[in-house]
Design a protein around this motif. Sequence first.
Motif, PDB file in Angstrom:
ATOM      1  N   PRO A  98       0.804  -1.232   0.000  1.00  0.00           N
ATOM      2  CA  PRO A  98       0.000   0.000   0.000  1.00  0.00           C
ATOM      3  C   PRO A  98       0.832   1.274   0.000  1.00  0.00           C
ATOM      4  CG  PRO A  98      -0.848  -1.543   1.617  1.00  0.00           C
ATOM      5  CD  PRO A  98       0.424  -2.128   1.095  1.00  0.00           C
ATOM      6  N   GLU A  99       1.972   1.240   0.673  1.00  0.00           N
ATOM      7  CA  GLU A  99       2.756   2.461   0.816  1.00  0.00           C
ATOM      8  C   GLU A  99       3.574   2.793  -0.435  1.00  0.00           C
ATOM      9  OE1 GLU A  99       2.777  -0.074   2.869  1.00  0.00           O
ATOM     10  OE2 GLU A  99       1.968   0.631   4.785  1.00  0.00           O
ATOM     11  N   ARG A 103       1.424   1.385  -5.975  1.00  0.00           N
ATOM     12  CA  ARG A 103       0.076   1.003  -5.526  1.00  0.00           C
ATOM     13  C   ARG A 103      -0.974   1.994  -6.012  1.00  0.00           C
ATOM     14  NH1 ARG A 103      -3.974  -0.384  -5.184  1.00  0.00           N
ATOM     15  NH2 ARG A 103      -5.211  -1.440  -3.600  1.00  0.00           N
ATOM     16  N   LEU A 104      -0.603   3.265  -6.066  1.00  0.00           N
ATOM     17  CA  LEU A 104      -1.568   4.275  -6.481  1.00  0.00           C
ATOM     18  C   LEU A 104      -1.884   4.181  -7.977  1.00  0.00           C
ATOM     19  CD1 LEU A 104      -0.544   7.451  -4.448  1.00  0.00           C
ATOM     20  CD2 LEU A 104      -2.227   5.683  -3.922  1.00  0.00           C
ATOM     21  N   GLU A 107      -5.770   0.800  -9.813  1.00  0.00           N
ATOM     22  CA  GLU A 107      -7.145   1.068  -9.397  1.00  0.00           C
ATOM     23  C   GLU A 107      -8.031  -0.172  -9.542  1.00  0.00           C
ATOM     24  OE1 GLU A 107      -8.798   4.693 -10.954  1.00  0.00           O
ATOM     25  OE2 GLU A 107      -6.845   5.676 -10.959  1.00  0.00           O
ATOM     26  N   MET A 110      -8.401  -5.769  -7.227  1.00  0.00           N
ATOM     27  CA  MET A 110      -8.606  -6.083  -5.810  1.00  0.00           C
ATOM     28  C   MET A 110      -9.755  -7.063  -5.585  1.00  0.00           C
ATOM     29  SD  MET A 110      -8.100  -2.258  -4.168  1.00  0.00           S
ATOM     30  CE  MET A 110      -8.770  -1.329  -5.542  1.00  0.00           C
ATOM     31  N   ALA A 117     -11.110 -13.100   0.860  1.00  0.00           N
ATOM     32  CA  ALA A 117     -11.057 -12.684   2.270  1.00  0.00           C
ATOM     33  C   ALA A 117     -12.419 -12.798   2.942  1.00  0.00           C
ATOM     34  CB  ALA A 117     -10.542 -11.246   2.352  1.00  0.00           C
TER      35      ALA A 117
ATOM     36  N   LEU B  60     -13.379   1.070  -4.358  1.00  0.00           N
ATOM     37  CA  LEU B  60     -12.037   1.243  -3.804  1.00  0.00           C
ATOM     38  C   LEU B  60     -11.092   1.784  -4.875  1.00  0.00           C
ATOM     39  CD1 LEU B  60     -11.334  -1.889  -1.549  1.00  0.00           C
ATOM     40  CD2 LEU B  60     -12.583   0.190  -1.026  1.00  0.00           C
ATOM     41  N   VAL B  64      -8.726   5.051  -4.670  1.00  0.00           N
ATOM     42  CA  VAL B  64      -7.280   5.043  -4.929  1.00  0.00           C
ATOM     43  C   VAL B  64      -6.942   6.058  -6.018  1.00  0.00           C
ATOM     44  CG1 VAL B  64      -5.380   3.660  -5.856  1.00  0.00           C
ATOM     45  CG2 VAL B  64      -6.919   2.671  -4.159  1.00  0.00           C
ATOM     46  N   LEU B  67      -6.973   9.488  -4.513  1.00  0.00           N
ATOM     47  CA  LEU B  67      -5.756   9.738  -3.727  1.00  0.00           C
ATOM     48  C   LEU B  67      -4.588  10.081  -4.650  1.00  0.00           C
ATOM     49  CD1 LEU B  67      -4.326   9.674  -0.972  1.00  0.00           C
ATOM     50  CD2 LEU B  67      -3.940   7.223  -1.329  1.00  0.00           C
ATOM     51  N   ARG B  88     -14.469  -2.003   6.635  1.00  0.00           N
ATOM     52  CA  ARG B  88     -13.905  -3.362   6.550  1.00  0.00           C
ATOM     53  C   ARG B  88     -13.391  -3.661   5.146  1.00  0.00           C
ATOM     54  NH1 ARG B  88     -13.986  -8.760   7.948  1.00  0.00           N
ATOM     55  NH2 ARG B  88     -15.348 -10.188   6.815  1.00  0.00           N
ATOM     56  N   VAL B  89     -14.086  -3.191   4.122  1.00  0.00           N
ATOM     57  CA  VAL B  89     -13.654  -3.464   2.746  1.00  0.00           C
ATOM     58  C   VAL B  89     -12.336  -2.750   2.453  1.00  0.00           C
ATOM     59  CG1 VAL B  89     -14.361  -3.444   0.317  1.00  0.00           C
ATOM     60  CG2 VAL B  89     -16.091  -3.678   2.103  1.00  0.00           C
ATOM     61  N   ILE B  92      -9.534  -4.748   4.233  1.00  0.00           N
ATOM     62  CA  ILE B  92      -9.154  -6.007   3.573  1.00  0.00           C
ATOM     63  C   ILE B  92      -8.030  -5.763   2.573  1.00  0.00           C
ATOM     64  CG2 ILE B  92      -9.955  -7.705   1.865  1.00  0.00           C
ATOM     65  CD1 ILE B  92     -12.663  -7.641   3.317  1.00  0.00           C
ATOM     66  N   CYS B  93      -8.089  -4.613   1.906  1.00  0.00           N
ATOM     67  CA  CYS B  93      -7.084  -4.296   0.889  1.00  0.00           C
ATOM     68  C   CYS B  93      -5.955  -3.434   1.455  1.00  0.00           C
ATOM     69  CB  CYS B  93      -7.746  -3.605  -0.301  1.00  0.00           C
ATOM     70  SG  CYS B  93      -8.877  -4.674  -1.189  1.00  0.00           S
ATOM     71  N   ASP B  94      -5.898  -3.310   2.775  1.00  0.00           N
ATOM     72  CA  ASP B  94      -4.844  -2.543   3.455  1.00  0.00           C
ATOM     73  C   ASP B  94      -4.850  -1.064   3.083  1.00  0.00           C
ATOM     74  OD1 ASP B  94      -3.853  -4.714   4.868  1.00  0.00           O
ATOM     75  OD2 ASP B  94      -2.518  -5.307   3.242  1.00  0.00           O
ATOM     76  N   LEU B  95      -5.948  -0.587   2.551  1.00  0.00           N
ATOM     77  CA  LEU B  95      -5.987   0.832   2.156  1.00  0.00           C
ATOM     78  C   LEU B  95      -6.102   1.749   3.372  1.00  0.00           C
ATOM     79  CD1 LEU B  95      -8.179   0.674  -1.066  1.00  0.00           C
ATOM     80  CD2 LEU B  95      -5.695   0.850  -0.872  1.00  0.00           C
ATOM     81  N   ARG B  97      -4.070   1.776   5.557  1.00  0.00           N
ATOM     82  CA  ARG B  97      -2.679   2.142   5.869  1.00  0.00           C
ATOM     83  C   ARG B  97      -2.223   3.386   5.124  1.00  0.00           C
ATOM     84  NH1 ARG B  97       0.005  -3.690   5.020  1.00  0.00           N
ATOM     85  NH2 ARG B  97       1.885  -2.444   4.730  1.00  0.00           N
ATOM     86  N   ILE B  98      -2.908   3.746   4.069  1.00  0.00           N
ATOM     87  CA  ILE B  98      -2.486   4.930   3.301  1.00  0.00           C
ATOM     88  C   ILE B  98      -3.567   5.993   3.224  1.00  0.00           C
ATOM     89  CG2 ILE B  98      -0.741   3.784   1.919  1.00  0.00           C
ATOM     90  CD1 ILE B  98      -2.846   3.573  -0.330  1.00  0.00           C
TER      91      ILE B  98
END
Lengths: 141, 126
Positions: A98-99, A103-104, A107, A110, A117, B60, B64, B67, B88-89, B92-95, B97-98
């Motif tokens: 993500p960092e 990653r940006l 789009e 996922m 999950a 999502l 992104v 952003l 939660r969604v 799940i994708c670790d978004l 974190r950013i």
Amino acid sequence: MSDVVEIEIPARADYVSLVRLVVAAAAELAPSLEPSRIDDLRVAVSEATTNAIQAHIRSGSTRPVKVCCRCSNGSVVVTVRDEGPGFDVDALPEMPPPESEARLGRESGMGISIMRALADQSSIDSSSEGTEVRLAFLVGR
Amino acid sequence: MSVTIRRSEQPPWTVLSVGGELDVVGAPDMRQAVVTAVAEGSRLLALDLSELDFVDSFGLGAVVGALKRVRQRGGELALVCPSSRIRRVFEICDLDRILALHDSIDTLSELSAVVSDGAASTRRRP
């Protein structure tokens, strides 16, 4: 004994919300899953159905996408079948961390991670004749 | 139900309030609203998802993209996301974190925007 709801939809994006609605309503009729799990079900089914519709659009198929929801006391199992060109399940690109800057730039890509999950059990069978996604939500999880 | 998008200004933030369903059908509308806001000069953009009923990977993806667009302009993106179901969604994708995830639109006023060297970042006031 299980209740089965089957629907066929045209391969159009505006039918995805209908599939979410039908599957969630069927799952609610079979009093087995907690409401939060039905939310998970809606998201996972949305991913699978959208992917199936896009597979048909990409291949030019005019055939319907088929969704089957099987509800029992122990589980809700949804299968989504398309007749698209298929893909290599083992060759899906990994998502950058993500960092990272990369990653940006991503789009998309996922959906399968989200399906895996959210569902208690999932499988994807894909060949040149189409793809079948199976999503199982188990009671008590 | 489709997506609904309402734009408002809460200086220094431009707020896009997104309701309904952010999926393959709704995501392009939000993406376009973001493109328009950024093109009109909004560098601090908040997406208020308080009224959002549903999000999947297409939603999502649009977030992104938002952003990426604001950061390319030296700006920052904040998400107002009080619903654990929607959050939660993202997680799940670790978004998470950013992305700056907030429980309420009111907390935006507690944020200060620090713009220096052409780069903007957000932080809570002590």
